[in-house]
Design a protein around this motif. Sequence first.
Motif, short mmCIF file in Angstrom:
data_model
loop_
_atom_site.label_atom_id
_atom_site.label_comp_id
_atom_site.label_asym_id
_atom_site.label_seq_id
_atom_site.Cartn_x
_atom_site.Cartn_y
_atom_site.Cartn_z
N UNK A 50 0.85 -1.19 0.00
CA UNK A 50 0.00 0.00 0.00
C UNK A 50 0.89 1.25 0.00
N UNK A 51 0.79 2.10 -1.04
CA UNK A 51 1.64 3.31 -1.09
C UNK A 51 1.46 4.24 0.11
N UNK A 52 0.35 4.15 0.80
CA UNK A 52 0.12 5.01 1.96
C UNK A 52 1.12 4.75 3.08
N UNK A 53 1.76 3.57 3.06
CA UNK A 53 2.72 3.23 4.11
C UNK A 53 4.16 3.59 3.75
N UNK A 54 4.35 4.32 2.66
CA UNK A 54 5.71 4.68 2.25
C UNK A 54 6.41 5.43 3.39
N UNK A 55 7.64 5.01 3.67
CA UNK A 55 8.43 5.70 4.70
C UNK A 55 8.13 5.28 6.11
N UNK A 56 7.38 4.17 6.30
CA UNK A 56 7.02 3.76 7.65
C UNK A 56 7.52 2.36 7.97
N UNK A 57 7.95 2.19 9.21
CA UNK A 57 8.30 0.87 9.73
C UNK A 57 7.03 0.24 10.26
N UNK A 58 6.63 -0.88 9.67
CA UNK A 58 5.35 -1.48 10.00
C UNK A 58 5.48 -2.54 11.08
N UNK A 59 4.75 -2.34 12.18
CA UNK A 59 4.64 -3.34 13.24
C UNK A 59 3.32 -4.08 13.02
N UNK A 60 3.39 -5.38 12.80
CA UNK A 60 2.17 -6.17 12.64
C UNK A 60 1.82 -6.79 13.99
N UNK A 61 0.59 -6.54 14.43
CA UNK A 61 0.19 -7.04 15.76
C UNK A 61 -0.24 -8.50 15.73
N UNK A 62 -0.62 -9.02 14.56
CA UNK A 62 -0.94 -10.44 14.48
C UNK A 62 0.32 -11.25 14.79
N UNK A 63 0.18 -12.31 15.56
CA UNK A 63 1.36 -13.04 16.06
C UNK A 63 2.15 -13.74 14.95
N UNK A 64 1.47 -14.14 13.88
CA UNK A 64 2.15 -14.90 12.82
C UNK A 64 2.09 -14.14 11.49
N UNK A 65 3.24 -13.90 10.91
CA UNK A 65 3.34 -13.20 9.63
C UNK A 65 4.11 -14.06 8.64
N UNK A 66 3.58 -14.22 7.44
CA UNK A 66 4.25 -15.00 6.40
C UNK A 66 3.70 -16.38 6.22
N UNK A 67 2.73 -16.78 7.07
CA UNK A 67 2.27 -18.17 7.04
C UNK A 67 1.53 -18.54 5.75
N UNK A 68 0.98 -17.57 5.02
CA UNK A 68 0.32 -17.93 3.75
C UNK A 68 1.05 -17.35 2.53
#
Length: 370
Positions: A50-68
């Motif tokens: 999403x271009x809206x997130x340009x320049x931001x370090x994203x913290x994902x609160x869901x415990x598992x990332x990359x599983x799919x």
Amino acid sequence: MKYQAKRKAIILLEDGTIFYGKAVGNKEGNAVGEVCFNTGMTGYQEIFTDPSYYGQLMVTTNAHIGNYGTNEEENESDSAKIAGLICKNFSYTPSRPASDKSLEDFLTENNIFAISDVDTRALVTYIRENGAMNAIISTDVEDIEKLQEKLKTVPDMNGLELASKVSTKEPYFFGNENASLKIAALDVGIKTNILRNLAQRDAYIKVFPYDASYEEMKEWNPDGYFLSNGPGDPQPLDNAIKVTKTIIENDHPLFGICLGHQIIAIANGIKTYKMHHGHRGINHPVKNLITGKGEITSQNHGFSVDKEQTENHPDVEITHICLNDGTVGGLAMKSKNTFSVQYHPEASPGPHDASYLFDEFIERIKKVKA
């Protein structure tokens, strides 16, 4: 992935606070930007692109990332736009048959540095209490002073123009050229799924760069105009604000989403401001003040429209309210064919409660064209 000791990594916030983690893929690296968090339980690929997130370090609160894993068809732009990724558990092996690559490979191809094994609950709590701020993530864990000096060079998001970094360089078309309606979209960071929603409603869209003039857009003879989402502070976008004022003066059908919503407010003399930590997630409640109905929405913004100035404006009414904090969720002009929302009705990912807004835009265009 064969087992190997993970490389240590840290998150250094601009106030000096440090959180610890491990480098994804055992890679060396660092990344800087404003640290923010998204509470969505799914849709990480759409978030990262999403271009809206340009320049931001994203913290994902869901415990598992990359599983799919990832799938190219689910990208919201031509590449990942986040500055870096911070997560709890990183899954190296995707389990979805429809994925075409692992998230690790996706991040590597997009040159995105990521760290995992972070206490994201503690980090998110800290951001909620102390506000979004610049940060650096790095495997250079021994030289904190060096990282602090690097962090000082990162510009503050307040007053930062970023639309030029993500906007198309040249106009392009989207949809069926034989569609019954033509929409000119000003790209200040547009998501692909917004274009899909418009095209599915029998519209042919010409997407213009952020610095396109009203005359350039008008020359195509569109039936309606659209202002997209995007990153950064809306205040520095002088051209977009000027174009919006002209569209409003000529009373063309106009719809704005997120950054586009803020630009419409500024074009009406209403100020915007930097929020404490913003709204980012796919379950934010909104009340439609026109119908009285509630909506669950997908949101992603760190700036908001001044509520008091909107309420006191003689030609602008608040149409939607964000129920978590009472901020402006949508507005409409009383004497012009202009309306906007602060959230994402295309909801990619997220609920479809607000998809009717695209239908409303199409109906507004058809009434003028009839």
